[in-house]
Design an enzyme around this catalytic site. Structure first.
Site, PDB file in Angstrom:
ATOM      1  N   HIS A 113       1.905   4.494  -2.900  1.00 55.39           N
ATOM      2  CA  HIS A 113       2.015   5.896  -2.617  1.00 55.39           C
ATOM      3  C   HIS A 113       3.441   6.404  -3.350  1.00 55.39           C
ATOM      4  O   HIS A 113       3.611   7.394  -3.774  1.00 55.39           O
ATOM      5  CB  HIS A 113       1.816   6.172  -1.186  1.00 55.39           C
ATOM      6  CG  HIS A 113       0.491   6.268  -0.773  1.00 55.39           C
ATOM      7  ND1 HIS A 113      -0.620   6.715  -1.315  1.00 55.39           N
ATOM      8  CD2 HIS A 113       0.027   5.679   0.710  1.00 55.39           C
ATOM      9  CE1 HIS A 113      -1.705   6.447  -0.518  1.00 55.39           C
ATOM     10  NE2 HIS A 113      -1.142   5.842   0.428  1.00 55.39           N
ATOM     11  N   HIS A 162       1.053  -1.268  -0.034  1.00 55.72           N
ATOM     12  CA  HIS A 162       0.005   0.001   0.081  1.00 55.72           C
ATOM     13  C   HIS A 162       0.876   1.338  -0.006  1.00 55.72           C
ATOM     14  O   HIS A 162       0.679   2.097  -0.936  1.00 55.72           O
ATOM     15  CB  HIS A 162      -0.942   0.123   1.265  1.00 55.72           C
ATOM     16  CG  HIS A 162      -1.562   1.246   1.364  1.00 55.72           C
ATOM     17  ND1 HIS A 162      -2.952   1.111   1.378  1.00 55.72           N
ATOM     18  CD2 HIS A 162      -1.462   2.455   1.924  1.00 55.72           C
ATOM     19  CE1 HIS A 162      -3.426   2.570   1.560  1.00 55.72           C
ATOM     20  NE2 HIS A 162      -2.438   3.178   1.914  1.00 55.72           N
ATOM     21  N   GLU A 163       1.782   1.262   0.857  1.00 55.74           N
ATOM     22  CA  GLU A 163       2.656   2.379   0.930  1.00 55.74           C
ATOM     23  C   GLU A 163       3.582   2.570  -0.376  1.00 55.74           C
ATOM     24  O   GLU A 163       4.005   3.512  -0.566  1.00 55.74           O
ATOM     25  CB  GLU A 163       3.514   2.182   2.384  1.00 55.74           C
ATOM     26  CG  GLU A 163       2.649   2.348   3.500  1.00 55.74           C
ATOM     27  CD  GLU A 163       1.961   3.715   3.651  1.00 55.74           C
ATOM     28  OE1 GLU A 163       2.422   4.787   3.177  1.00 55.74           O
ATOM     29  OE2 GLU A 163       0.817   3.726   4.283  1.00 55.74           O
ATOM     30  N   ASP A 188      -5.399   8.793   3.712  1.00 54.58           N
ATOM     31  CA  ASP A 188      -5.505   9.077   2.241  1.00 54.58           C
ATOM     32  C   ASP A 188      -6.771   9.666   1.870  1.00 54.58           C
ATOM     33  O   ASP A 188      -6.926  10.773   0.877  1.00 54.58           O
ATOM     34  CB  ASP A 188      -5.518   7.642   1.551  1.00 54.58           C
ATOM     35  CG  ASP A 188      -4.081   6.808   1.903  1.00 54.58           C
ATOM     36  OD1 ASP A 188      -3.259   7.741   2.022  1.00 54.58           O
ATOM     37  OD2 ASP A 188      -4.084   5.523   1.787  1.00 54.58           O
TER      38      ASP A 188
END
Length: 229
Positions: free
Chosen positions: A62, A58-59, A169
């Site tokens: 980004h 997930h990170e 987010d």
């Protein structure tokens, strides 16, 4: 960061795990081990590690989008309550912030879809019909249980992170959209206020339900929104 160690490097981004991660792994092993013995303890430890791998991806979503848009990323730090991508600076435009913010939850949606497709191939269509998914979540340690838990966790990560509360987010998406109409200062003020209001509600719900994790997340989001302001 002190009390953390590097576990991987992707595209020049160091992925670090805080030492408290070991406590979460032990907690997962204990929770499953109490009802399913040694096999359950091993299953719990593996499940927690895979959940944190999903958080790391997930990170990375980004971070890789940020790099593509010219924003440097110092590191990704995995904590017991989630992950943090440390950007070198703020995105230059609202559009860039929007794209970086949605990249993380989108990764979790893609992971959930891949897990569902994989489960249909390995377990069969029955996994998604006649309550098979729910039964898999409640079943003893097994491959189907692991896939179901990871699928549910990725969907939960996508939905939870899109709550419109800074610094999450969804809060960054809200600020980016508001920036198009109100400018960044005003947009940040509104998004931070919404974030603090929702964080206070989450913490209050956690106190009433006795859920310490929700209280911790509420406090973290409240302080993060104050810092963004």
């Amino acid at each position: 960061m002190k009390l953390s160690w590097r576990v991987a490097t992707v595209s020049g981004i160091a992925i670090r795990v805080h030492v408290t991660f070991l406590f979460v792994v032990a907690l997962g092993a204990m929770e499953w081990g109490l009802s399913h013995g040694t096999r359950g303890a091993l299953f719990g430890a593996v499940l927690v590690c895979l959940l944190f791998a999903c958080v790391a991806l997930h990170e990375l979503g980004h971070s890789l989008v940020a790099q593509r848009l010219g924003v440097s990323v110092r590191e990704i730090l995995l904590l017991p309550i989630g992950g943090v991508a440390r950007l070198g600076r703020e995105p230059k435009t609202a559009l860039h912030e929007l794209l970086i913010a949605v990249a993380g939850p989108l990764v979790n949606v893609i992971l959930a879809v891949l897990l569902v497709v994989g489960a249909r191939v390995v377990v069969g269509p029955v996994w998604l019909s006649d309550g098979g998914f729910v039964r898999a979540l409640m079943a003893p340690p097994a491959l189907a249980t692991l896939v179901a838990a990871l699928t549910a966790a990725n969907l939960a990560l996508a939905v939870f992170n899109m709550i419109p509360a800074l610094p999450m987010d969804g809060g960054r998406v809200l600020r980016a959209v508001l920036t198009f109409f109100l400018g960044k200062l005003r947009a940040t003020s509104i998004a931070a206020t919404v974030g603090q209001f929702l964080a206070a509600g989450l913490a209050a719900f956690g106190l009433m339900s006795g859920n310490v994790v929700l209280v911790a997340i509420g406090v973290f989001v409240f302080l993060g929104a104050a810092q963004e302001r």
